[in-house]
Each structure stands twice: as C-alpha cells, then as structure tokens.
Motif scaffolding. Structure first.
Motif, mmCIF file in Angstrom:
data_model
loop_
_atom_site.group_PDB
_atom_site.id
_atom_site.type_symbol
_atom_site.label_atom_id
_atom_site.label_comp_id
_atom_site.label_asym_id
_atom_site.label_seq_id
_atom_site.Cartn_x
_atom_site.Cartn_y
_atom_site.Cartn_z
ATOM 1 N N VAL A 169 0.865 -1.177 0.000
ATOM 2 C CA VAL A 169 0.000 0.000 0.000
ATOM 3 C C VAL A 169 0.900 1.225 0.000
ATOM 4 N N GLU A 170 0.565 2.209 -0.836
ATOM 5 C CA GLU A 170 1.303 3.474 -0.860
ATOM 6 C C GLU A 170 0.393 4.583 -0.358
ATOM 7 N N VAL A 171 0.921 5.379 0.555
ATOM 8 C CA VAL A 171 0.164 6.481 1.145
ATOM 9 C C VAL A 171 0.921 7.773 0.862
ATOM 10 N N ASP A 172 0.275 8.687 0.137
ATOM 11 C CA ASP A 172 0.852 10.013 -0.130
ATOM 12 C C ASP A 172 0.117 11.033 0.724
ATOM 13 N N ILE A 173 0.881 11.811 1.476
ATOM 14 C CA ILE A 173 0.271 12.849 2.314
ATOM 15 C C ILE A 173 0.728 14.203 1.784
ATOM 16 N N HIS A 174 -0.238 15.047 1.424
ATOM 17 C CA HIS A 174 0.028 16.367 0.833
ATOM 18 C C HIS A 174 -0.588 17.453 1.718
ATOM 19 N N GLY A 175 0.038 18.616 1.745
ATOM 20 C CA GLY A 175 -0.542 19.749 2.461
ATOM 21 C C GLY A 175 0.019 19.883 3.863
ATOM 22 N N SER A 176 -0.866 20.195 4.808
ATOM 23 C CA SER A 176 -0.469 20.405 6.193
ATOM 24 C C SER A 176 -1.137 19.371 7.092
ATOM 25 N N ALA A 177 -0.326 18.559 7.728
ATOM 26 C CA ALA A 177 -0.838 17.548 8.650
ATOM 27 C C ALA A 177 -0.791 18.147 10.054
ATOM 28 N N THR A 178 -1.936 18.621 10.512
ATOM 29 C CA THR A 178 -2.018 19.267 11.827
ATOM 30 C C THR A 178 -3.099 18.591 12.656
ATOM 31 N N PHE A 179 -3.254 19.058 13.892
ATOM 32 C CA PHE A 179 -4.286 18.478 14.755
ATOM 33 C C PHE A 179 -5.673 18.641 14.152
ATOM 34 N N PHE A 180 -5.859 19.604 13.257
ATOM 35 C CA PHE A 180 -7.138 19.746 12.563
ATOM 36 C C PHE A 180 -7.415 18.542 11.666
ATOM 37 N N THR A 181 -6.364 18.014 11.070
ATOM 38 C CA THR A 181 -6.515 16.913 10.110
ATOM 39 C C THR A 181 -6.208 15.552 10.739
ATOM 40 N N LEU A 182 -5.878 15.527 12.012
ATOM 41 C CA LEU A 182 -5.517 14.291 12.702
ATOM 42 C C LEU A 182 -6.592 13.201 12.614
ATOM 43 N N PRO A 183 -7.878 13.514 12.790
ATOM 44 C CA PRO A 183 -8.885 12.443 12.688
ATOM 45 C C PRO A 183 -8.893 11.741 11.329
ATOM 46 N N VAL A 184 -8.710 12.503 10.258
ATOM 47 C CA VAL A 184 -8.685 11.906 8.912
ATOM 48 C C VAL A 184 -7.436 11.043 8.750
ATOM 49 N N LEU A 185 -6.304 11.541 9.209
ATOM 50 C CA LEU A 185 -5.058 10.774 9.129
ATOM 51 C C LEU A 185 -5.191 9.464 9.895
ATOM 52 N N ALA A 186 -5.682 9.545 11.128
ATOM 53 C CA ALA A 186 -5.827 8.349 11.963
ATOM 54 C C ALA A 186 -6.774 7.339 11.320
ATOM 55 N N ALA A 187 -7.900 7.805 10.826
ATOM 56 C CA ALA A 187 -8.881 6.910 10.205
ATOM 57 C C ALA A 187 -8.320 6.258 8.946
ATOM 58 N N ILE B 254 4.946 5.208 3.060
ATOM 59 C CA ILE B 254 4.339 6.512 3.341
ATOM 60 C C ILE B 254 5.249 7.593 2.778
ATOM 61 N N PHE B 255 4.688 8.386 1.864
ATOM 62 C CA PHE B 255 5.439 9.453 1.205
ATOM 63 C C PHE B 255 5.035 10.805 1.795
ATOM 64 N N LEU B 256 6.033 11.543 2.262
ATOM 65 C CA LEU B 256 5.787 12.810 2.945
ATOM 66 C C LEU B 256 6.381 14.008 2.209
ATOM 67 N N SER B 257 6.933 13.797 1.034
ATOM 68 C CA SER B 257 7.665 14.865 0.352
ATOM 69 C C SER B 257 6.788 16.033 -0.083
ATOM 70 N N ASP B 258 5.478 15.850 -0.129
ATOM 71 C CA ASP B 258 4.596 16.950 -0.518
ATOM 72 C C ASP B 258 3.956 17.650 0.679
ATOM 73 N N LEU B 259 4.476 17.390 1.871
ATOM 74 C CA LEU B 259 3.950 18.076 3.051
ATOM 75 C C LEU B 259 4.488 19.495 3.131
ATOM 76 N N ASN B 260 3.617 20.426 3.501
ATOM 77 C CA ASN B 260 4.055 21.780 3.818
ATOM 78 C C ASN B 260 4.435 21.869 5.290
ATOM 79 N N TYR B 261 3.719 21.082 6.097
ATOM 80 C CA TYR B 261 3.910 21.150 7.547
ATOM 81 C C TYR B 261 3.345 19.885 8.174
ATOM 82 N N ILE B 262 3.984 19.429 9.242
ATOM 83 C CA ILE B 262 3.437 18.340 10.046
ATOM 84 C C ILE B 262 3.695 18.677 11.504
#
Length: 115
Positions: free
Chosen positions: A22-40, A53-61
């Motif tokens: 499984v490949e997971v790409d995370i883009h944008g800002s991973a913050t406590f606002f988005t934590l429920p979606v990430l966890a789910a 898990i690919f994190l190269s497109d993150l602006n912030y975590i």
C-alpha cells in the motif's frame, strides 16, 4: 487563506495487491485539525501489508500527527506488516523553513543597521 493552509491535507492511498503493498501520499499540512482523517485513513490499511508513506509533498506536520504515525507504525509492524517512511527527508525538510531564501542568505543585523 491561512485557515485553509492549516486545515488542508490530502491523503491518497493506493493498493498494489500483487505485491501486498500500500502506498500512502500525504500532501498539504498535517495538523491536529486533520488528525482524525489521518488516523482513520491509517487504521483502514489492512494489517500484514508493506506500507510506503510518502511525505515529500507536506508543507507542515505537527507533533500530534507525527506521534499518530509513530504509534500506527509500531502497531502495524506488531501485526506482521512493514512500514517504509521518508524519515530522512522529513528530518532534512523541517530543519529549514520552506522559503525562497535561506537564513544564511539574509543580511545580518549589522549589515542592515543604518549608520
């Protein structure tokens, strides 16, 4: 616009069944606002799979999301899976702000002091 940037995180999951991967790409800002979606999203991944898990497109975590990924990673491995994560990229990326100019390129206070 700031609220959008802090609350916008796209997570794309691609299954590659022939490789049990499984490949997971995370883009944008991973913050406590988005934590429920990430966890789910992470919890929906089948145990026993190889997860990249690919994190190269993150602006912030933030710390909460990092902790969530770490806890999930440990659990996934305990259940017979494996996880490949871009830790080196993440460490390198967040040691320096994402700006057009690096801090080293900025003038020192002595250089900008009008005398």
């Amino acid at each position: 616009k700031l609220i959008y940037v802090l609350t916008h995180c796209d997570i794309t999951v691609r299954g590659i069944p022939e490789y049990n991967r499984v490949e997971v790409d995370i883009h944008g800002s991973a913050t406590f606002f988005t934590l429920p979606v990430l966890a789910a999203t992470l919890e929906e991944i089948q145990s026993g799979t190889e997860v990249h898990i690919f994190l190269s497109d993150l602006n912030y975590i933030d710390h909460a999301c990092l902790e969530q990924i770490l806890v999930w990673e440990r659990k996934h491995i305990e259940q017979g899976g494996s996880v490949v994560l871009e830790w080196d990229y993440l460490a390198e990326r967040f040691q320096e702000p994402l700006t057009k100019k690096r801090r080293d390129d900025l003038p020192t206070p002595a250089e900008t002091d009008p005398v």
